[in-house]
Design a protein around this motif. Structure first.
Motif, PDB file in Angstrom:
ATOM      1  N   ARG A 125       3.390  -7.219  -8.380  1.00 23.44           N
ATOM      2  CA  ARG A 125       1.765  -7.624  -8.013  1.00 23.44           C
ATOM      3  C   ARG A 125       1.240  -7.621  -9.677  1.00 23.44           C
ATOM      4  O   ARG A 125       1.553  -6.535 -10.413  1.00 23.44           O
ATOM      5  N   HIS A 178     -10.467  -8.733  -3.406  1.00 24.93           N
ATOM      6  CA  HIS A 178     -11.668  -8.173  -2.961  1.00 24.93           C
ATOM      7  C   HIS A 178     -12.674  -8.040  -3.840  1.00 24.93           C
ATOM      8  O   HIS A 178     -12.496  -7.759  -5.047  1.00 24.93           O
ATOM      9  N   HIS A 222       0.741  -1.049   0.040  1.00 20.39           N
ATOM     10  CA  HIS A 222      -0.040   0.044   0.032  1.00 20.39           C
ATOM     11  C   HIS A 222       0.793   1.208  -0.006  1.00 20.39           C
ATOM     12  O   HIS A 222       0.620   2.318   0.632  1.00 20.39           O
ATOM     13  N   TYR A 254     -14.710 -11.465  -0.050  1.00 23.79           N
ATOM     14  CA  TYR A 254     -12.896 -11.360   0.055  1.00 23.79           C
ATOM     15  C   TYR A 254     -12.605 -12.760  -0.248  1.00 23.79           C
ATOM     16  O   TYR A 254     -13.043 -13.783   0.159  1.00 23.79           O
ATOM     17  N   HIS A 290      -0.824 -10.656   1.781  1.00 24.48           N
ATOM     18  CA  HIS A 290      -2.351 -10.258   1.751  1.00 24.48           C
ATOM     19  C   HIS A 290      -3.329 -11.408   1.069  1.00 24.48           C
ATOM     20  O   HIS A 290      -2.716 -12.028   0.440  1.00 24.48           O
ATOM     21  N   ARG A 291      -4.415 -11.002   1.316  1.00 22.94           N
ATOM     22  CA  ARG A 291      -5.532 -11.647   0.528  1.00 22.94           C
ATOM     23  C   ARG A 291      -5.269 -11.732  -1.006  1.00 22.94           C
ATOM     24  O   ARG A 291      -4.870 -10.714  -1.436  1.00 22.94           O
ATOM     25  N   VAL A 327      -9.764 -15.166   0.663  1.00 23.61           N
ATOM     26  CA  VAL A 327      -9.138 -15.124   1.619  1.00 23.61           C
ATOM     27  C   VAL A 327      -9.291 -16.345   2.308  1.00 23.61           C
ATOM     28  O   VAL A 327     -10.675 -16.952   2.320  1.00 23.61           O
ATOM     29  N   ASP A 337      -7.817 -17.965  -3.176  1.00 18.13           N
ATOM     30  CA  ASP A 337      -6.737 -17.544  -2.433  1.00 18.13           C
ATOM     31  C   ASP A 337      -5.656 -18.786  -2.393  1.00 18.13           C
ATOM     32  O   ASP A 337      -4.340 -18.534  -2.675  1.00 18.13           O
TER      33      ASP A 337
END
Length: 376
Positions: A350, A309, A217, A320, A305-306, A322, A287
């Motif tokens: 990513r 979303h 992020h 989500y 992270h997952r 996950v 996931d």
């Protein structure tokens, strides 16, 4: 400039159908109704967004014993009655100096249990608890997590248009100069491109160069992008009221063998996640499919992270992707598939697409090349 035709606006009948569905799902979940304050739920259910979200209570009450009712401050009633979904609503109002919670108590029943917008102010929730004896509340993400998850054709068209506009922005940004410029400069270019291709709102333009890419992020900062950097580009916003969100990683100059290897692993993981999407599969399986590729390559701890979303009128919403989320996929669900590898102090990679579940599988709403593009 965008060259696709704008979709027709949602009608009062569309909003009425959403309100009825929300109430039906609430009753099926053992709730006595749904209470909606300003934010994405209110926009989705009524088309109304107050010009300024203040401490004044605005509340949509969906209950089985009365028509859908929107309680608003009297000075804002005219604006609310102009909203697209207004013909499907009854209205009540209150004036400055009145107790808005006393006004709202007539819409609810003592001892009732209601789903309430996640974005509701604590001030308002506490006021309702005082005014309505024995009432209790559960956030909509917990109580009705799939309320906005399954999109109709009209919503899918908007999401597809947003994704296509983001793709066009990416195809333009890879032609600009990266080396020797600050991350903030490239981020500004991305924002301008999103607007040029039809976004009415830009929500984020992540530009993470070199070691900054290892922060999923990262906010674009003053770092000067250098030859030899990988740069994570994650950007999106709203077009026709619906979200875009896509990520690609580019190389400033030819990538090293290690950079190419990490990118190849992420690309394979992203493909595995997309390939796992089909109706009836639990969200967590998406996931698991992406994560398995990264773990097998030895980078499991660096996937932080997952995998995904949901997306709609906001860029992050249920469902989500996950571990532990056993909600089965349903045609019309839209969500991201965005695995990554983050090597602290060195680099990040990513790759992200928005996908939608179809009757027999999956459709990507982003179509740009997943390869490691070389930029100047």
């Amino acid at each position: 400039m965008p060259d696709d035709a704008a979709p027709p606006p949602f009608t009062a009948d569309d909003f009425a159908a959403r309100q009825q569905r929300a109430l039906r799902e609430a009753l099926d979940a053992g709730l006595d109704g749904v209470l909606v304050t300003p934010g994405p739920d209110l926009v989705w259910l009524t088309g109304y967004q107050p010009t300024a979200i203040t401490e004044r209570l605005t509340l949509l009450a969906l209950t089985p014993d009365r028509p859908a009712t929107l309680l608003v401050p009297r000075l804002e009633r005219g604006d609310a009655e102009s909203a697209a979904g207004a013909p499907a609503l009854a209205f009540a109002d209150w004036s400055d100096g009145d107790d808005p919670y006393a006004a709202s108590s007539g819409l609810l029943r003592p001892g009732g249990r209601y789903g309430v917008s996640d974005s509701a102010w604590a001030l308002h929730l506490l006021g309702l608890q005082r005014a309505v004896a024995g009432s209790s509340y559960v956030g909509l993400t917990e109580g009705l997590p799939m309320l906005r998850a399954v999109k109709g054709d009209d919503e899918l068209a908007r999401l597809a248009a947003a994704g296509a506009a983001a793709d066009r922005a990416y195809e333009e940004i890879v032609g600009v100069r990266f080396a020797g410029r600050r991350e903030t400069e490239v981020a500004a270019d991305l924002a301008d491109l999103l607007r040029r291709f039809g976004h009415e709102q830009v929500d984020f333009t992540v530009v993470g160069s070199g070691p900054n890419g290892a922060n999923p992020h990262h906010e674009a900062g003053s770092r000067v992008i250098e030859e030899g950097d990988l740069v994570v580009l994650d950007f999106g916003g709203l077009r026709y009221g619906y979200g875009s969100d896509t990520t690609r990683t580019v190389s400033v100059g030819e990538p090293s063998a290690r950079q190419q290897e990490v990118h190849d692993v992420v690309r394979a993981a992203q493909q595995a996640g997309v390939d796992a999407v089909r109706p009836g599969v639990a969200c967590q399986e998406i996931d698991r499919a992406a994560r398995a590729v990264i773990e097998e390559a030895g980078y499991g701890p660096q996937f932080l992270h997952r995998t995904g979303h949901g997306i709609g009128v906001t860029t992050h919403e249920p469902p989500y992707m996950v571990e532990g989320e056993q909600q089965p996929l349903v045609p019309g669900m839209c969500f991201s598939v965005e695995p990554g590898i983050y090597l602290a102090g060195e680099l990040g990679v990513r790759i992200e697409d928005i996908v939608t579940v179809t009757d027999d599988g999956v459709r990507r709403l982003n179509s740009t090349d997943h390869g490691l593009r070389v930029v100047g």
